[in-house]
Design a protein around this motif. Structure first.
Motif, short mmCIF file in Angstrom:
data_model
loop_
_atom_site.label_atom_id
_atom_site.label_comp_id
_atom_site.label_asym_id
_atom_site.label_seq_id
_atom_site.Cartn_x
_atom_site.Cartn_y
_atom_site.Cartn_z
N GLN A 13 -33.57 17.25 10.30
CA GLN A 13 -32.48 18.10 10.79
C GLN A 13 -32.75 19.58 10.50
O GLN A 13 -32.43 20.45 11.33
N VAL A 14 -33.33 19.86 9.35
CA VAL A 14 -33.65 21.25 9.02
C VAL A 14 -34.68 21.81 9.99
O VAL A 14 -34.57 22.95 10.46
N GLU A 15 -35.70 21.02 10.31
CA GLU A 15 -36.72 21.46 11.27
C GLU A 15 -36.10 21.69 12.65
O GLU A 15 -36.43 22.66 13.35
N ALA A 16 -35.22 20.79 13.06
CA ALA A 16 -34.57 20.94 14.36
C ALA A 16 -33.68 22.17 14.39
O ALA A 16 -33.61 22.89 15.40
N CYS A 17 -33.01 22.45 13.28
CA CYS A 17 -32.15 23.62 13.19
C CYS A 17 -32.96 24.91 13.35
O CYS A 17 -32.57 25.82 14.08
N GLN A 18 -34.12 24.97 12.70
CA GLN A 18 -34.98 26.15 12.81
C GLN A 18 -35.50 26.31 14.24
O GLN A 18 -35.55 27.42 14.77
N ALA A 19 -35.86 25.21 14.88
CA ALA A 19 -36.37 25.27 16.25
C ALA A 19 -35.29 25.76 17.22
O ALA A 19 -35.56 26.58 18.11
N TYR A 20 -34.08 25.26 17.06
CA TYR A 20 -32.94 25.69 17.89
C TYR A 20 -32.70 27.19 17.69
O TYR A 20 -32.51 27.96 18.64
N LEU A 21 -32.72 27.62 16.43
CA LEU A 21 -32.50 29.02 16.09
C LEU A 21 -33.57 29.91 16.71
O LEU A 21 -33.26 30.97 17.28
N LYS A 54 -24.13 27.36 15.32
CA LYS A 54 -23.44 27.59 14.04
C LYS A 54 -22.70 26.34 13.59
O LYS A 54 -22.79 25.93 12.42
N ALA A 55 -21.96 25.72 14.49
CA ALA A 55 -21.22 24.52 14.14
C ALA A 55 -22.16 23.40 13.69
O ALA A 55 -21.90 22.70 12.70
N TRP A 56 -23.26 23.23 14.42
CA TRP A 56 -24.18 22.14 14.09
C TRP A 56 -24.96 22.42 12.81
O TRP A 56 -25.14 21.54 11.96
N SER A 57 -25.43 23.67 12.63
CA SER A 57 -26.23 24.00 11.45
C SER A 57 -25.41 23.86 10.17
O SER A 57 -25.94 23.44 9.13
N THR A 58 -24.12 24.16 10.24
CA THR A 58 -23.30 23.97 9.03
C THR A 58 -22.99 22.50 8.80
O THR A 58 -22.74 22.09 7.66
N ARG A 59 -23.03 21.69 9.86
CA ARG A 59 -22.94 20.23 9.66
C ARG A 59 -24.23 19.72 8.99
O ARG A 59 -24.19 18.82 8.14
N VAL A 60 -25.37 20.29 9.38
CA VAL A 60 -26.62 19.95 8.72
C VAL A 60 -26.53 20.32 7.24
O VAL A 60 -26.93 19.55 6.35
N ALA A 61 -26.00 21.51 6.96
CA ALA A 61 -25.84 21.95 5.57
C ALA A 61 -24.96 20.98 4.80
O ALA A 61 -25.21 20.69 3.62
N HIS A 62 -23.94 20.46 5.45
CA HIS A 62 -23.06 19.47 4.81
C HIS A 62 -23.85 18.22 4.42
O HIS A 62 -23.70 17.71 3.30
N GLU A 63 -24.68 17.75 5.33
CA GLU A 63 -25.49 16.56 5.04
C GLU A 63 -26.47 16.84 3.89
O GLU A 63 -26.68 15.99 3.02
#
Length: 523
Positions: A418-426, A453-462
């Protein structure tokens, strides 16, 4: 990079048999990573008590495995700890990597792929890589040490650090690209005309490695969100008075929008500015709440109601503005404040833009603010995962490394993906920002940034939830090995609320999509 805690000194060689003789409370040596430490004068003040050091498998023995099950490597780099070294085991060398300022982490997934030697990226050029190298060293040498002090005492970040950033052009770079960079000397010899959103992303992500959310907000949060309305909509006279002192770190600014009455619902704010009959002043009454840097800000970029609708007014503290701190779950070094405007008489020249244009000015600030938040969330989540990876490899349970537990590997794999996907999206959105006009960004990227923003903070929650489960009690302890996870778990929620809550962001993303939905599309 040397793997020794102190490279300048060569220690005398000691046999393990000699170390074994020093196993009494008043004469106690141990071995950690081939180095021999004399703890005779330390045993009485050992935080874990005397009994721990007097155990037969510790006193006079190799305690490397036990040490790293309880402490982090930074303890061995402290000057006080290094003074305890009396020698090094004969025929042995250090095997532990002792981090040096500016270096990249060697832990898998600890760095974005564009920084890894065997990976390529179409987004970054030599100037980006140079900036990253110099930012990494700057943060390691100056920012992290200051953050640790402020996390301990809760005081505001040292203004001298912000002023240093001003001298090297870093404060101006944090505002993003624009005319304010022209003819300005920038950090790492970046040329104003080449500065883009990827340079800015690098700055934000290197700062995020500090893993101290409150401190970093206190360091530059108010400036990053409070100054852009002045840069983009302020009069020339207002810019001349405000911009350079703020960018130099001589004055501090905050954005004052949120109220107890209105958060995401900006149109619900009640702070009112009444224009005087002669048109020379506004009389401002109202309150603002949860204002970042508000407790020590010199200026407040303030959203108000007026007879024309809504407006943005810059209000100097010197006119009589009162503030008091708000205690939050992250560090008080952020200067989060309740702000009171009681009959504050503000000269009309402090109006930002035109009266009645307050809402468009407020909204124009949101895209950049939310993108900045996404940069930090992606990197701080990665930093937390690095802590987990290290813990998994050095912690032993039931006689085996934690990495032998399939459930732990599964949890970490899920988080890293999820972290890798978040960076790619960003990075994709950042690339689009580089290739769109400001107006096109507002039209095509507002929804994308909101969803990110909504998804990345959900990733942070996980990440936060699983990190505490993996670290156990240490993940709930403010000191020791789990301290970064405790702080991350305590503060990650701020990004899920600040700049627009997850629910509002998801709704905004879909509403933006609905506006462009083709009329003829059917199942």
């Amino acid at each position: 990079m040397s793997t020794q805690p102190k490279t300048a000194k060569v220690y005398r060689r000691v046999s393990r048999d000699e170390v074994a003789k020093h196993n009494k409370p008043d004469d106690l040596w141990i071995i950690v990573d081939s180095y021999v430490y004399d703890l005779s004068d330390f045993i009485d003040v050992h935080p874990g008590g005397e009994a721990v050091l007097q155990q037969p498998d510790i006193a006079g023995q190799d305690a490397t495995e036990t040490f790293f099950g309880l402490h982090n490597v930074a303890i061995l780099q402290r000057p006080g700890t290094q003074k305890m070294i009396v020698g090094q085991i004969e025929g042995e060398e250090s095997e532990v990597r002792y981090p040096q300022a500016g270096e990249l982490s060697q832990v898998p997934y600890a760095e974005p792929t564009w920084l890894l030697p065997k990976y390529k990226s179409p987004y970054y050029n030599e100037s980006h890589r140079r900036l990253q190298r110099e930012m990494r060293t700057l943060v390691d040498e100056h920012v992290i040490p200051e953050s640790r002090l402020r996390d301990a005492d809760g005081k505001r970040p040292d203004p001298k650090l912000v002023q240093m950033f001003g001298r090297i052009g870093l404060n101006a770079m944090q505002m993003g690209s624009g005319k304010h960079l022209l003819r300005r000397k920038l950090f790492a010899d970046i040329q104003p005309e080449e500065f883009d959103h990827f340079h800015e992303l690098i700055i934000k992500q290197e700062f995020a490695r500090v893993s101290s959310r409150g401190f970093m907000v206190g360091l530059s949060g108010g400036m990053v969100i409070g100054l852009p309305p002045i840069l983009n909509f302020g009069s020339d006279d207002l810019k001349e008075e405000i911009v350079e002192p703020v960018l130099a770190g001589e004055k501090f600014i905050s954005l004052a929008i949120t109220e107890a009455f209105a958060g995401s619902d900006v149109r619900g704010l009640k702070t009112y500015a009444k224009k005087t009959e002669d048109g020379e002043h506004y009389i401002v009454n109202g309150t603002k709440k949860w204002i970042t840097n508000g407790h020590f800000a010199d200026y407040f970029t303030t959203a108000v109601r007026t007879d024309e609708g809504y407006a943005m007014i810059l209000i100097p503290r010197a006119l009589g503005v009162e503030t008091r701190p708000i205690h939050t779950s992250y560090s008080s070094s952020a200067g989060t404040a309740f702000v009171m405007f009681n009959n504050i008489k503000v000269p009309s020249r402090y109006l930002v833009g035109k009266d009645g244009m307050g809402i468009p000015i407020v909204l124009s600030n949101f895209n950049h603010e939310r993108w900045v938040i996404c940069c930090g969330v992606a990197r701080s989540s990665r930093a937390a995962c690095e802590v987990l990876f290290k813990w998994m490899m050095q912690r032993k349970v039931f006689g085996k490394p934690l990495s032998n537990q399939a459930v732990v590997r599964q949890k970490l794999g899920f988080l890293l993906a999820q972290v890798e996907a978040c960076q790619a999206y960003l990075e994709n959105i950042t690339y689009q920002m580089n290739n769109m006009s400001y107006n096109d960004q507002s039209k095509y990227l507002a929804g994308q940034i909101a969803l990110l923003k909504a998804w990345s903070t959900r990733v942070a929650h996980e990440v936060a939830d699983n990190a505490v489960q993996i670290m156990g009690g240490r993940g709930l302890t403010t000191t020791g090995l789990g301290a970064p996870i405790e702080m991350y778990n305590r503060t990650y929620k701020f990004d899920a609320v600040l700049g627009g809550s997850e629910e509002i962001m998801s709704d905004l993303g879909i509403r933006q999509a609905i506006r462009s939905y083709p009329r003829g599309a059917r199942l």
